[in-house]
Design a protein around this motif. Structure first.
Motif, PDB file in Angstrom:
ATOM      1  N   SER A 268      -7.344   1.748   8.268  1.00 27.67           N
ATOM      2  CA  SER A 268      -6.306   0.859   7.741  1.00 27.67           C
ATOM      3  C   SER A 268      -6.871  -0.012   6.628  1.00 27.67           C
ATOM      4  O   SER A 268      -8.014  -0.458   6.689  1.00 27.67           O
ATOM      5  N   LEU A 269      -6.013  -0.276   5.653  1.00 29.24           N
ATOM      6  CA  LEU A 269      -6.365  -1.249   4.619  1.00 29.24           C
ATOM      7  C   LEU A 269      -5.777  -2.595   5.034  1.00 29.24           C
ATOM      8  O   LEU A 269      -4.826  -2.659   5.822  1.00 29.24           O
ATOM      9  N   PHE A 270      -6.342  -3.673   4.503  1.00 27.00           N
ATOM     10  CA  PHE A 270      -5.923  -4.993   4.954  1.00 27.00           C
ATOM     11  C   PHE A 270      -5.862  -5.951   3.771  1.00 27.00           C
ATOM     12  O   PHE A 270      -6.814  -6.071   3.010  1.00 27.00           O
TER      13      PHE A 270
ATOM     14  N   HIS B 120      -0.342  -5.608  -5.263  1.00 21.03           N
ATOM     15  CA  HIS B 120       0.172  -4.833  -6.383  1.00 21.03           C
ATOM     16  C   HIS B 120      -0.949  -4.024  -7.036  1.00 21.03           C
ATOM     17  O   HIS B 120      -0.794  -2.842  -7.342  1.00 21.03           O
ATOM     18  N   TYR B 121      -2.079  -4.700  -7.203  1.00 17.45           N
ATOM     19  CA  TYR B 121      -3.226  -4.026  -7.806  1.00 17.45           C
ATOM     20  C   TYR B 121      -3.702  -2.859  -6.933  1.00 17.45           C
ATOM     21  O   TYR B 121      -3.956  -1.756  -7.421  1.00 17.45           O
ATOM     22  N   LEU B 122      -3.794  -3.087  -5.645  1.00 14.03           N
ATOM     23  CA  LEU B 122      -4.201  -2.036  -4.703  1.00 14.03           C
ATOM     24  C   LEU B 122      -3.258  -0.832  -4.771  1.00 14.03           C
ATOM     25  O   LEU B 122      -3.687   0.321  -4.851  1.00 14.03           O
TER      26      LEU B 122
ATOM     27  N   HIS C 282     -11.312 -14.144   8.490  1.00 13.43           N
ATOM     28  CA  HIS C 282     -11.000 -12.851   7.924  1.00 13.43           C
ATOM     29  C   HIS C 282     -10.163 -12.087   8.949  1.00 13.43           C
ATOM     30  O   HIS C 282      -9.861 -12.593  10.036  1.00 13.43           O
ATOM     31  N   HIS C 283      -9.778 -10.870   8.600  1.00 11.55           N
ATOM     32  CA  HIS C 283      -8.798 -10.198   9.444  1.00 11.55           C
ATOM     33  C   HIS C 283      -9.354  -9.855  10.821  1.00 11.55           C
ATOM     34  O   HIS C 283      -8.608  -9.853  11.803  1.00 11.55           O
ATOM     35  N   GLY C 284     -10.667  -9.619  10.919  1.00 11.21           N
ATOM     36  CA  GLY C 284     -11.242  -9.374  12.246  1.00 11.21           C
ATOM     37  C   GLY C 284     -11.021 -10.576  13.168  1.00 11.21           C
ATOM     38  O   GLY C 284     -10.631 -10.429  14.333  1.00 11.21           O
TER      39      GLY C 284
ATOM     40  N   GLN D 145      -3.750   1.091  -7.992  1.00 11.29           N
ATOM     41  CA  GLN D 145      -5.013   1.830  -7.959  1.00 11.29           C
ATOM     42  C   GLN D 145      -4.889   3.109  -7.159  1.00 11.29           C
ATOM     43  O   GLN D 145      -5.541   4.093  -7.431  1.00 11.29           O
TER      44      GLN D 145
ATOM     45  N   THR E 286      -1.270 -12.196  -3.973  1.00 13.47           N
ATOM     46  CA  THR E 286      -2.160 -11.294  -3.242  1.00 13.47           C
ATOM     47  C   THR E 286      -2.548 -10.145  -4.169  1.00 13.47           C
ATOM     48  O   THR E 286      -1.855  -9.877  -5.156  1.00 13.47           O
ATOM     49  N   PRO E 287      -3.599  -9.402  -3.834  1.00 10.15           N
ATOM     50  CA  PRO E 287      -3.979  -8.244  -4.655  1.00 10.15           C
ATOM     51  C   PRO E 287      -3.220  -6.971  -4.294  1.00 10.15           C
ATOM     52  O   PRO E 287      -3.595  -5.893  -4.723  1.00 10.15           O
TER      53      PRO E 287
END
Lengths: 178, 178, 178, 178
Positions: free
Chosen positions: A87-89, A104-106, A61-63, A109, A101-102
């Protein structure tokens, strides 16, 4: 009214791939510019979204990506521009920030319709992401001193393509959030 | 074993848009080259797939697009390279041949895994389509004398991008189906 | 303000597939209901969009699909609900009206955010399309007397799924455009 | 030859949403069945892929989702079926495991063409994922005792839809990897 996000592409990086030397030379002056830009965006409450390759690490994951990047000799290119607690990731597998990837959805929203694209590589992921953003009717801004390249000639052409054919505004970082 | 299709992009065209003059100058030498290539591909039984913009005409179909294009002063750029009775046809709304079209599904159904991209515009739809084909793991071949451009400098950069960053083979038409 | 389109799914049909007998029995009472609904929608200037399977005919266009459907013994199920000169037309290859079609792009271009889904098959394409519309944040209305099914039990369950899990409004045709 | 993956949908869950009580009742007998199935799959070296909703937490990663789920009174539904060190993990934002996720790309990269779908909710994410897998030409197997539902009637209908209309094999868990 338009709502803007600052997108940081592939800056969580171990710089151990092919062509890394060329990329590092270009990234070094970009990092302080991007650091300042991140500071100004955060100060204004602009959402900052990191979209980063997972480098084929489907277990990570990003961490973990960040830890690994900070453990390399190139940590000085990562530390100043790393995500903060707000921050969003979004992880991507390949190329464009939109491909499977999600993102576009993010963006939908959160009502975001304008993207400031920063990071690397100008003539690859940044170009492809500008195209995919334009196809999806987002406004695109590319501060040309906040994107890093491998091939100078292709990077220049990529910026011209974004401007002429993808409706992007190519500018300097100092013009944004001043 | 690999199965190849010849893709003809946006050659059913009325050439009445902005920048059409520049495109026509580039398309004129392309048309006879593409005509020959089409002849050789058809002679070998290679599937030929036209992927063409609908120009916002959601009521039209490809027969009507063709009629309209053949009714312009530029019909000599359309007539020699038009679909025959065996050609397949996919309408696109925008940019890439893959974006919101059934092309990927069609190619999978027919077991096609290699695409020869021809048509126009080199630094726009052809470039974007090469990228989207590469992301989807198709082999891409671009005969550089069978693609037409608006801006020579961007077209040259686009061909270099396809070769360096999208794994495409850039070649001459005479190397194909000889 | 919300803008609505009337979507007609797979009604241009030769009815020569497996399970056609069951579908025909259900389609027969649907055709006059849909004919009235089309009349009222057209009278109000509501955009009507036909989204129809191409039945694997990658060489055909919608005019040919219509001709073929009108040449069968089931033409009476097609003739009254066929496209008029103002209808928009999107070909699909498979299942959902959104899967690898330009429909989403068309709807965005026209500012449409609410879909009235009609046609067939309730527990297949209509259900899948309702899901894909809901995922993409369109409002969905399904007039239950304007959709036809193969399996009554699955059709009833599909309507309940649309209502409970996809936020759809299931209603009678007479409630629309009265 | 076919290569199979075991997909675990939305089992990393805090069970604090609407309808959670109904889902918990159905999930309780599913957890031991899925635990056994996971054990047999892992024993055979079958790839196990968790695809889980991010519950709108765009800052979180799967480690955090798991921690949060294990901190609830429903941890006994999560602990036995949690990812191990070899598990792959894909976050989804909404509904289907394929919608705007890199799952399709991951499966292609690993040469996987058959999916065993487990988890929840049978008549929602499992159904939608079965459809999206079928559209993309994956073989689908659904062990009906390893999926949990909210509404029994819709779950039964969903299983019939998968079997009749999506080419899925609906079976018992004990038939797999015995």
């Amino acid at each position: 009214m338009s709502k803007t996000a600052l997108i940081v592409i592939d800056m969580i990086n171990t710089y151990d791939h092919k062509d890394a030397d060329q990329l590092i030379r270009s990234a070094e002056p970009v990092v302080p510019v991007l650091t300042d830009l991140l500071g100004r965006a955060r100060g204004r409450g602009v959402p900052v979204i990191y979209v980063n390759d997972n480098f084929g690490e489907w277990r990570s994951h990003h961490g973990e990506l960040l830890e690994r990047a900070l453990a390399t000799p190139h940590a000085h290119l990562v530390q100043p521009v790393k995500p903060d607690a707000d921050s969003l990731f979004v992880l991507k597998a390949r190329h464009s920030i939109f491909f499977e990837t999600p993102l576009h959805y993010l963006l939908q929203q959160q009502g975001i319709d304008r993207l400031v694209l920063t990071g690397q590589v100008t003539e690859q992921c940044v170009l492809y992401s500008a195209l995919d953003a334009h196809i999806r009717h987002f406004d695109v801004i590319v501060p040309q001193d906040a994107v890093a390249h491998i091939h100078e000639d292709l990077a220049q052409a990529a910026l011209r393509m974004m401007e002429r054919n993808m409706g992007a505004r190519v500018c300097e970082s100092r013009e944004l959030w001043v």
